[in-house]
Enzyme design. Structure first.
Site, PDB file in Angstrom:
ATOM      1  N   ALA A  66      24.710  85.634  -6.668  1.00 18.36           N
ATOM      2  CA  ALA A  66      23.715  85.623  -5.594  1.00 18.36           C
ATOM      3  C   ALA A  66      23.274  84.172  -5.432  1.00 18.36           C
ATOM      4  CB  ALA A  66      22.539  86.499  -5.984  1.00 18.36           C
ATOM      5  N   GLU A 115      29.243  91.715  -9.809  1.00 13.45           N
ATOM      6  CA  GLU A 115      28.673  93.013  -9.401  1.00 13.45           C
ATOM      7  C   GLU A 115      29.339  93.512  -8.114  1.00 13.45           C
ATOM      8  OE1 GLU A 115      24.600  91.426  -9.729  1.00 13.45           O
ATOM      9  OE2 GLU A 115      24.166  93.217 -10.912  1.00 13.45           O
TER      10      GLU A 115
HETATM   11  N1  COA Z   1      23.812  80.052  -5.983  1.00 13.82           N
HETATM   12  C1  COA Z   1      23.660  78.957  -5.204  1.00 13.82           C
HETATM   13  N2  COA Z   1      24.499  77.918  -5.209  1.00 13.82           N
HETATM   14  C2  COA Z   1      25.553  77.997  -6.039  1.00 13.82           C
HETATM   15  C3  COA Z   1      25.790  79.085  -6.881  1.00 13.82           C
HETATM   16  C4  COA Z   1      24.866  80.150  -6.831  1.00 13.82           C
HETATM   17  N3  COA Z   1      25.023  81.245  -7.560  1.00 13.82           N
HETATM   18  N4  COA Z   1      26.904  78.848  -7.606  1.00 13.82           N
HETATM   19  C5  COA Z   1      27.357  77.639  -7.219  1.00 13.82           C
HETATM   20  N5  COA Z   1      26.546  77.107  -6.271  1.00 13.82           N
HETATM   21  C6  COA Z   1      26.676  75.814  -5.589  1.00 13.82           C
HETATM   22  C7  COA Z   1      26.224  74.683  -6.470  1.00 13.82           C
HETATM   23  O1  COA Z   1      24.827  74.528  -6.438  1.00 13.82           O
HETATM   24  C8  COA Z   1      26.950  73.518  -5.819  1.00 13.82           C
HETATM   25  O2  COA Z   1      26.268  73.165  -4.638  1.00 13.82           O
HETATM   26  P1  COA Z   1      26.003  71.581  -4.282  1.00 13.82           P
HETATM   27  O3  COA Z   1      27.381  70.992  -4.196  1.00 13.82           O
HETATM   28  O4  COA Z   1      25.282  71.641  -2.984  1.00 13.82           O
HETATM   29  O5  COA Z   1      25.220  71.040  -5.420  1.00 13.82           O
HETATM   30  C9  COA Z   1      28.263  74.137  -5.392  1.00 13.82           C
HETATM   31  O6  COA Z   1      28.027  75.552  -5.329  1.00 13.82           O
HETATM   32  C10 COA Z   1      29.409  73.895  -6.363  1.00 13.82           C
HETATM   33  O7  COA Z   1      29.006  74.338  -7.649  1.00 13.82           O
HETATM   34  P2  COA Z   1      29.034  73.425  -8.956  1.00 13.82           P
HETATM   35  O8  COA Z   1      28.024  73.963  -9.928  1.00 13.82           O
HETATM   36  O9  COA Z   1      28.914  71.975  -8.588  1.00 13.82           O
HETATM   37  O10 COA Z   1      30.523  73.703  -9.479  1.00 13.82           O
HETATM   38  P3  COA Z   1      31.037  73.576 -10.978  1.00 13.82           P
HETATM   39  O11 COA Z   1      32.514  73.664 -10.892  1.00 13.82           O
HETATM   40  O12 COA Z   1      30.440  72.401 -11.656  1.00 13.82           O
HETATM   41  O13 COA Z   1      30.468  74.885 -11.716  1.00 13.82           O
HETATM   42  C11 COA Z   1      29.946  77.241 -11.901  1.00 13.82           C
HETATM   43  C12 COA Z   1      30.913  76.173 -11.336  1.00 13.82           C
HETATM   44  C13 COA Z   1      30.375  78.572 -11.306  1.00 13.82           C
HETATM   45  C14 COA Z   1      30.084  77.276 -13.415  1.00 13.82           C
HETATM   46  C15 COA Z   1      28.496  76.895 -11.499  1.00 13.82           C
HETATM   47  O14 COA Z   1      28.460  76.667 -10.113  1.00 13.82           O
HETATM   48  C16 COA Z   1      27.497  77.966 -11.841  1.00 13.82           C
HETATM   49  O15 COA Z   1      27.135  78.127 -12.987  1.00 13.82           O
HETATM   50  N6  COA Z   1      26.974  78.686 -10.805  1.00 13.82           N
HETATM   51  C17 COA Z   1      25.943  79.655 -10.972  1.00 13.82           C
HETATM   52  C18 COA Z   1      26.491  80.930 -11.562  1.00 13.82           C
HETATM   53  C19 COA Z   1      25.378  81.930 -11.778  1.00 13.82           C
HETATM   54  O16 COA Z   1      24.513  81.763 -12.610  1.00 13.82           O
HETATM   55  N7  COA Z   1      25.447  83.010 -11.008  1.00 13.82           N
HETATM   56  C20 COA Z   1      24.538  84.115 -11.162  1.00 13.82           C
HETATM   57  C21 COA Z   1      23.471  84.069 -10.160  1.00 13.82           C
HETATM   58  S1  COA Z   1      22.396  85.431 -10.364  1.00 13.82           S
END
Ligand code: COA
Length: 260
Positions: A66, A115
């Site tokens: 999300a 999910e």
């Molecule tokens: N919500 C909002 N934005 C998200 C997102 C999420 N769940 N997951 C990724 N993004 C965004 C990041 O903020 C980033 O945006 P930006 O470039 O404007 O800063 C972009 O997507 C790319 O993500 P980034 O974190 O830079 O990629 P990464 O390869 O370093 O890491 C993940 C990948 C998936 C490990 C990491 O993005 C992550 O942990 N995301 C959240 C996962 C999460 O907790 N989901 C559950 C939500 S309830």
């Protein structure tokens, strides 16, 4: 509704919905959830569409959860409503859809992304896929059915560990857990789903609708799944598809189901 964050491709008897916010790793914001709701309802209404494939754009993510930026400031009431409406309008709607929905997991499927994949009728993953429910690392829990569907799919102990550690599992482990039915290369992911969709679409869509209902009934605490099966089984006998399926078998030919 004009779609901004998803696109739909239709071919033969199936449709592929691609979630298309690659710069945010296809995170589910409110707009994307609404678009998915509309798309899925419209495709379900379309008698030509026998199977829906759901995937993410790009090579990195199915859906990375999300959209955290949208709910970071929410109150207790708003948090509750986010989960309740999301479950009702999208996640439960997919699970209970008459048309089979296959998740093609092409990368990260985290939080709401996993999910969403779990709400689909079954899942296929590419070998680069990573799956997890990281919510407790954010101080929240899965709210789109994750605490219910993950234990249903992989067992309570494994689900507890995945939820408590907030860790990710790779595609092979997901396969070993039974969370995904097949693992393939990224290039072969959608083609494999299409192949499975082709096999599904040879069968009676009316019978499949009843099978989905009966299988799902077994996971509802207030419903007798066996009784639902009896009703659904009986109902099939009144359909044109049943007449065609049994007649074709007896005439030693391939059935051509009318879909009613
Ligand atoms: N919500 C909002 N934005 C998200 C997102 C999420 N769940 N997951 C990724 N993004 C965004 C990041 O903020 C980033 O945006 P930006 O470039 O404007 O800063 C972009 O997507 C790319 O993500 P980034 O974190 O830079 O990629 P990464 O390869 O370093 O890491 C993940 C990948 C998936 C490990 C990491 O993005 C992550 O942990 N995301 C959240 C996962 C999460 O907790 N989901 C559950 C939500 S309830």
């Amino acid at each position: 509704m004009d779609f901004e964050n998803i696109y739909i491709e239709e071919e033969n008897n199936f449709a592929t919905i691609t979630i298309n916010r690659p710069s945010k790793l296809n995170a589910l914001n409110k707009r994307t959830i609404e678009e998915l709701q509309v798309a899925i309802a419209e495709l379900d209404e379309d008698a030509n569409i026998k199977v829906i494939i759901l995937t993410g754009s790009g090579e990195k993510a199915f859906v990375a959860g999300a959209d955290i930026s949208e709910f970071a400031h929410f109150s207790v009431k708003e948090g509750r409503q986010l989960a309740a409406l999301g479950q009702k309008n999208l996640f439960n709607a997919i699970e209970n859809l008459s048309t089979p929905v296959i998740a093609a997991i092409n990368g990260f499927a985290l939080g709401g992304g996993l999910e969403l994949a779990m709400a689909c009728h079954f899942r296929v993953a590419s070998s680069n896929a990573r799956m997890g429910l990281p919510e407790v690392s954010l101080g929240v829990i899965p709210g789109y059915g994750g605490t219910q569907r993950l234990p249903q799919l992989i067992g309570k102990g494994r689900a507890m560990e995945m939820i408590m550690t907030a860790g990710m599992i790779d595609a092979d482990k997901a396969f070993a857990y039974g969370l995904v039915n097949h693992v393939t290369s990224l290039e072969e992911l959608v083609p494999l789903c299409v192949k499975i969709a082709g096999r599904i679409s040879n069968n009676s869509s009316v019978a499949i609708k009843h099978a989905i209902k009966a299988v799902n009934a077994g996971f509802k605490y207030d419903v007798d799944g066996y009784a639902v099966e009896v009703d659904a089984f009986g109902h099939c006998f009144g359909t044109d598809d049943f007449k065609e399926g049994t007649t074709a078998f007896l005439e030693k030919r391939k059935a051509d189901f009318p879909g009613s």
